[in-house]
Design a protein around this motif. Structure first.
Motif, PDB file in Angstrom:
ATOM      1  N   THR A  49      -7.756  23.860  88.700  1.00  0.00           N
ATOM      2  CA  THR A  49      -7.094  22.809  89.497  1.00  0.00           C
ATOM      3  C   THR A  49      -5.570  22.861  89.399  1.00  0.00           C
ATOM      4  N   GLN A  51      -3.842  21.333  87.292  1.00  0.00           N
ATOM      5  CA  GLN A  51      -3.337  20.060  86.772  1.00  0.00           C
ATOM      6  C   GLN A  51      -2.999  20.242  85.292  1.00  0.00           C
ATOM      7  N   THR A  82      -3.793  26.063  96.339  1.00  0.00           N
ATOM      8  CA  THR A  82      -4.656  25.119  95.610  1.00  0.00           C
ATOM      9  C   THR A  82      -3.869  23.864  95.262  1.00  0.00           C
ATOM     10  N   ASN A  86      -4.609  19.685  96.152  1.00  0.00           N
ATOM     11  CA  ASN A  86      -4.961  18.909  94.959  1.00  0.00           C
ATOM     12  C   ASN A  86      -3.990  17.758  94.724  1.00  0.00           C
ATOM     13  N   ARG A  89      -5.214  15.200  97.058  1.00  0.00           N
ATOM     14  CA  ARG A  89      -6.431  14.551  96.537  1.00  0.00           C
ATOM     15  C   ARG A  89      -6.066  13.532  95.468  1.00  0.00           C
ATOM     16  N   GLU A  95     -11.461  13.413  93.787  1.00  0.00           N
ATOM     17  CA  GLU A  95     -11.619  14.395  92.722  1.00  0.00           C
ATOM     18  C   GLU A  95     -10.876  15.689  93.075  1.00  0.00           C
ATOM     19  N   LEU A  96     -10.261  16.306  92.081  1.00  0.00           N
ATOM     20  CA  LEU A  96      -9.549  17.564  92.340  1.00  0.00           C
ATOM     21  C   LEU A  96     -10.555  18.690  92.541  1.00  0.00           C
ATOM     22  N   GLU A  97     -10.124  19.732  93.277  1.00  0.00           N
ATOM     23  CA  GLU A  97     -10.992  20.880  93.492  1.00  0.00           C
ATOM     24  C   GLU A  97     -10.564  22.014  92.568  1.00  0.00           C
ATOM     25  N   SER A  98     -11.542  22.581  91.877  1.00  0.00           N
ATOM     26  CA  SER A  98     -11.255  23.717  90.983  1.00  0.00           C
ATOM     27  C   SER A  98     -11.257  24.982  91.838  1.00  0.00           C
TER      28      SER A  98
END
Ligand SMILES: Cc1cc2nc3c(=O)[nH]c(=O)nc-3n(C[C@H](O)[C@H](O)[C@H](O)COP(=O)(O)OP(=O)(O)OC[C@H]3O[C@@H](n4cnc5c(N)ncnc54)[C@H](O)[C@@H]3O)c2cc1C
Length: 193
Positions: A49, A51, A82, A86, A89, A95-98
């Motif tokens: 993600t 993050q 990505t 994110n 989001r 929810e974040l996307e991996s």
């Protein structure tokens, strides 16, 4: 000429030719920000993600991160694709996307007007095959060719006129494509890391 390498714990290694690579570290400001970086000063992020592990509203891409792939322009580029969804989001409370798979590709100039090209991700080491179009190419992976060298030269124009203005690069996907890759060419123990 020969010499001796003496380590901090007094071990000695003789050498004829020394090729020494200094410790590769991140930014000092990251290293001294509690919880933000790892021991080398790279920002600790979730590798899918992007993050930060320090705070949910901090993300990092590019050379600054500790993700286990190359420090390369293509990494920063793919990670950007990505990163932006994110951040959206996060702001929307979703929810974040991996989504980042470690995709990296690089030309490697080998001289005499030839170059190699490599394409890999977190799980799959560089393999032979063709790039970017499955089964067509025209670039060759892990093999020297003159066309690869011409591709590297053409990339300069693409960089300024396609990448920097933010236009999509046709045929180049954010995630590593498996079609066109000779995955069986890898020894089993090298196929994952
Ligand atoms: C000699 C060399 C050759 C390379 N060749 C290739 C190649 O052929 N292919 C490839 O894919 N990659 C190559 N790379 C790697 C590629 O350049 C990097 O991976 C890529 O630039 C990383 O992008 P980035 O945005 O993370 O960091 P950078 O491009 O380093 O951008 C970081 C920016 O932040 C700025 N900055 C730093 N500190 C601060 C601060 N405190 N405040 C404000 N701004 C700040 C810097 O000035 C810089 O502009 C090469 C790198 C080098 C050094």
């Amino acid at each position: 000429m020969s010499g001796r390498l003496i380590s901090w714990d007094d071990r000695e290694v003789p050498f004829d030719l020394l090729v020494s690579i200094p410790l590769h570290g991140g930014s000092e400001i990251v290293a001294r920000s509690p919880g933000l970086g790892d021991d080398l000063g790279f920002v600790r992020v979730d590798r899918g993600t992007l993050q930060s592990e320090a705070a949910p509203n901090v993300f990092a891409i590019g050379d600054a991160t500790n993700v286990p792939t190359s420090k390369a322009g293509s990494v920063a580029h793919f990670e950007g694709e990505t990163l932006i969804p994110n951040i959206q989001r996060l702001l929307q409370g979703r929810e974040l996307e991996s989504a980042y798979d470690g995709h990296t590709n690089c030309f490697i100039e080998t001289g005499f007007h030839k170059a190699l090209m490599i394409d890999f991700n977190y799980e799959i080491e560089p393999v032979p095959g063709v790039f970017p179009e499955p089964h067509v190419g025209p670039l060759r992976l892990l093999r020297e060719s003159r066309l690869n060298h011409l591709g590297k030269l053409a990339f300069e124009w693409i960089y300024w006129h396609v990448l920097l203005p933010g236009r999509p690069m046709l045929g180049i996907s954010t995630k590593m494509q498996l079609a066109g890759k000779e995955l069986g060419a890898l020894e089993p123990e090298r196929s994952t890391r």
